[in-house]
Design an enzyme around this catalytic site. Sequence first.
Site, mmCIF file in Angstrom:
data_model
loop_
_atom_site.group_PDB
_atom_site.id
_atom_site.type_symbol
_atom_site.label_atom_id
_atom_site.label_comp_id
_atom_site.label_asym_id
_atom_site.label_seq_id
_atom_site.Cartn_x
_atom_site.Cartn_y
_atom_site.Cartn_z
ATOM 1 N N CYS A 412 0.804 -1.217 0.000
ATOM 2 C CA CYS A 412 0.000 0.000 0.000
ATOM 3 C C CYS A 412 0.842 1.275 0.000
ATOM 4 C CB CYS A 412 -0.958 0.005 1.173
ATOM 5 S SG CYS A 412 -0.127 -0.181 2.750
ATOM 6 N N HIS A 456 -1.870 0.536 7.177
ATOM 7 C CA HIS A 456 -2.229 0.860 5.797
ATOM 8 C C HIS A 456 -1.783 2.288 5.494
ATOM 9 C CE1 HIS A 456 -4.303 0.099 2.133
ATOM 10 N NE2 HIS A 456 -5.201 1.082 2.289
ATOM 11 N N ASP A 472 -8.039 5.894 -1.945
ATOM 12 C CA ASP A 472 -7.172 4.775 -1.616
ATOM 13 C C ASP A 472 -6.763 4.038 -2.886
ATOM 14 O OD1 ASP A 472 -5.812 2.691 -0.601
ATOM 15 O OD2 ASP A 472 -7.398 1.959 0.727
#
Lengths: 661, 332
Positions: A412, A456, A472
């Site tokens: 991520c 994250h 995201d």
Amino acid sequence: MKLEQQIPRNALVWIVLALFLLVAPHVQRVPIWVVLVFVAAAGWRIMVYRGVWSFPRWPVKLGLILAAFAGILFSFRTIVGLEPTVALLLTAFALKLLELSERKDAYVLLFLGYFVILTVFLFSQDILVVLLCLSNTVVVTAALVALHRPGEDRFTFRPLRLSTVMLAQSIPLMLVLFFLFPRIGPLWTVPIKSQAARTGMSDFMKPGDVSRLSRSGDVAFRVQFEGDVPAQDQLYWRGIVMSRLRGGAWSSLSHFAAPPDERKPVEPELVGDSLRYSIIMEPTQQHWVYSLRYGRSNDSGIVNAADYRLFRMTEIEDDYFYEVQTWPDAQLEPTLSEWRREVELRLPGDNNPRMRALAREMASASGGSREIVDQALALFANEPFGYTLSPPLLPEQDSIDAFLFGTRSGFCEHYASAFVHLMRAAGVPARVVAGYQGGEINPVNGTVIVHQFDAHAWAEVWHEGEGWVRVDPTAAVSPERIELGLEEALSGEGSFLADSPLSPLRFRGVNWVNQLRLRYDAITYRWQSWVTGFDSDRQYQLLSNWFGEFSAQKFALVLLGAGVLVFAPVVITLMLQRKTVQQREMDRLYLKFCERLARMGVERGAGEGPDQYARRASAQLPRLAEQIGEVNRVYQALAYAPAAQEARGLQQLASAIKRVN
Amino acid sequence: MAGAAGTGSNPDIRARLRQRFREWINRRIPPSRSVVLDQKRLFIFPSGVGFFFGLCLLVMLLAAINFQNNLSYGLTFLLATLFVLAVLHTFANLSGLEIQAIRARPAFPGQQTEFELRVSRTKKREYFGVFFRFEQGSSARLNLVDEDSGSIHLMAPVEKRGWHHPGRLRIESTYPLGLVRCWTWIDLDLHALVYPRPLPSAELPGLAKDQPDGAAMPVAGSDDFFGFRDYREGDSLRQIHWKGLARGGKVQTKQYTAYADRSVWLDWEMFPGLGTEQRLSHLCYWALEFDRQGQEYGLRLPDLNIAPDVGERHRERILQALALYGIEGGPS
């Protein structure tokens, strides 16, 4: 040596036992040689006890102390800080054993022992650790009890009984004091845990930082919602907002990096429904606390920064309980100040030329910032980008280019970083946000457990008139990560929890293991919310729930009442203990005699000895003087008669008493 | 006291305070041969170790405050409560003990007298580490775990002829944790008899005999049965005529005879021109000497005659007469 100063043998055994039990919780924290010092000191003391060796003399003692200092300095490279201090304390504790010859030495040693137990709590407040420490407290107290039982020359567990009873009797009032004692802030700064690893997020992010967290099954924090838990894809726990890019690493702006009029957040308009929840964070040794987007907390010490992250003035060194209210629909900074815009667009240097070219292309082809975002996400979704915990290494130079146009596989943080690079290059204010995403709902008590592997990173993009919006990019690459969590997203890789082979989380398929884990987690949550996370806010809440409006008189009354309630049973049991049923026969007879005389008008005064009484009675009852004297004589003689003649003497006494009438 | 200089009045004040304290404690805990310890007689206060422990608790509390560490608070409060509880437990370790005076062994000046006490428990509880001490003298300790009573022997040095009162007996205990001291001062009304200091003289002037040699005299030896006489205080229980008593008779003592070969009178007038103490010392010396030789001897003092006799009881009578010559009061 004075009689009172001797250490009974049994106490010596208990002291050595306590010593080893006390060092046990610290073993992982101190160099191995400290443990060896314990063994050596105990061995030496036992040799002294057996008369083989003698106590060390002062030059030897001085040498040992200096050696201890040198050893600590060598092992830790410093004397300052909590760990070296504790290691030094433990070494001193072991060496004190070599001086243990009188009772006063034992006091110093055992009181130091209590302090050693306290130092364990500075590192861990886990339930199991606390239970271990509680049993250690019982053992140290037992050693203290054994110290005062002269003549116990054989090892026995009997002192343990009294120490357990006494500590059990102490618990109720301890609880009262614990909840009522005012929680005041630190009086002065204390050494921090220099060696303790800062867990969780760090305040700057290089590629690879978040993926390292994903290997750990530890709990980051637990959340209790008032009402329903929002959907998984809404659970973006904001921790750190990173606006500054330096040498390929993202970091957050410090409070003082902003001009004075930019240090306060622009208060958003509070619209829509709000969520209320409380969070208990595990210690991180960091300042920031986690919340959903646009959260506010009324807890003392929590501040909203200009980029809407929450942080606490002091580092979080223990379990930290706080309450948050969140407005998910609030607009954050619909208008951007000049300085802020400049900061959120900064992309220093002229590296990553291909990325910059792509961004310019996107910017010129689209009508606005929303379209640019959509294009970038489409790029991630349509090109063969892969989501993995172990991406190939990227070069130092032009790493974003290498990622976007070369390896195309990452975690991520790679996607968030590349995405924000693109946005800034295309003229859209953007920044990286690091925190946690998702969480496991514990069916036992309804809390959301957020683990380290839920770490994250995502992006926030600013749109004109709309403010900061969460984007995201990982969701575009791997939608499973957001909907099902990391384990599912990586199911093909087998890299999940690679560092913790025995974590119960790995056995979630085994029903009873999972049940046990969740139950224990629920207990931990309760423990943290009532014990380790207890603070002045929580205290105020508790007291107003129980006693209504708070006042000093009420407080004193509660404390006094609690004290009486707690001690009354103890006092009653101690004072009203059964009289020994076995009154000596001779005393029983003598008391009969006293009753007879009392009926004749001569009562025996309290504390009046037999001789005195006999004289007084003879003076008042002259006709019986001889018989009274006789009873007294026989009674006194009987008291010192050898046991063999007692039976006869008793007969004699009985007949002498008969004659008194 | 009025107008006394500051320095001069200081010992006076102290003496007066001590006197006041003595009066107070005599009112509070009057002398008695047997005492049961209860809250009226027991004093309790943190010991030096207790104050040290309090200091440790303060340091622990500071650590808890500075580290904002809840479990450290918890441990500190637990130990503080333990401290308070120790007061009750330490008190319980003395409360309910009964102390009885048994006897004090007579002694010569410069020797140690031995006091014997009996300590018994009136409550079913274990007692540990109870310490006994006279103001001057040895100390002793006692545990009562499996037995209900025990005896205590305490030595104390004596100096002057007459009745020696050892002062108050201090009983104390810090069991179970040593943080709190519980104590009492009791006066067991025990007096030890101190004999005159034996002082040899060159020879015994003017031995006076009044018995032919070799006459059979009833003495408290135990060679041959001689007859009965009424029980007198001090007779050995072993010689009480139990059978007769069991038949409902009076308490009688069996008498035995031994044969003494000659008897001597020790007389106050043998040492003309000497002071009282010296005379007593010489008489004491010779009494011991004759006793050693197994001779019969008697004693004539200005106010008392003791017929010649021999044996341990006789010696004690003689020595007691010498010890108490001219001394007022004392225990009955």
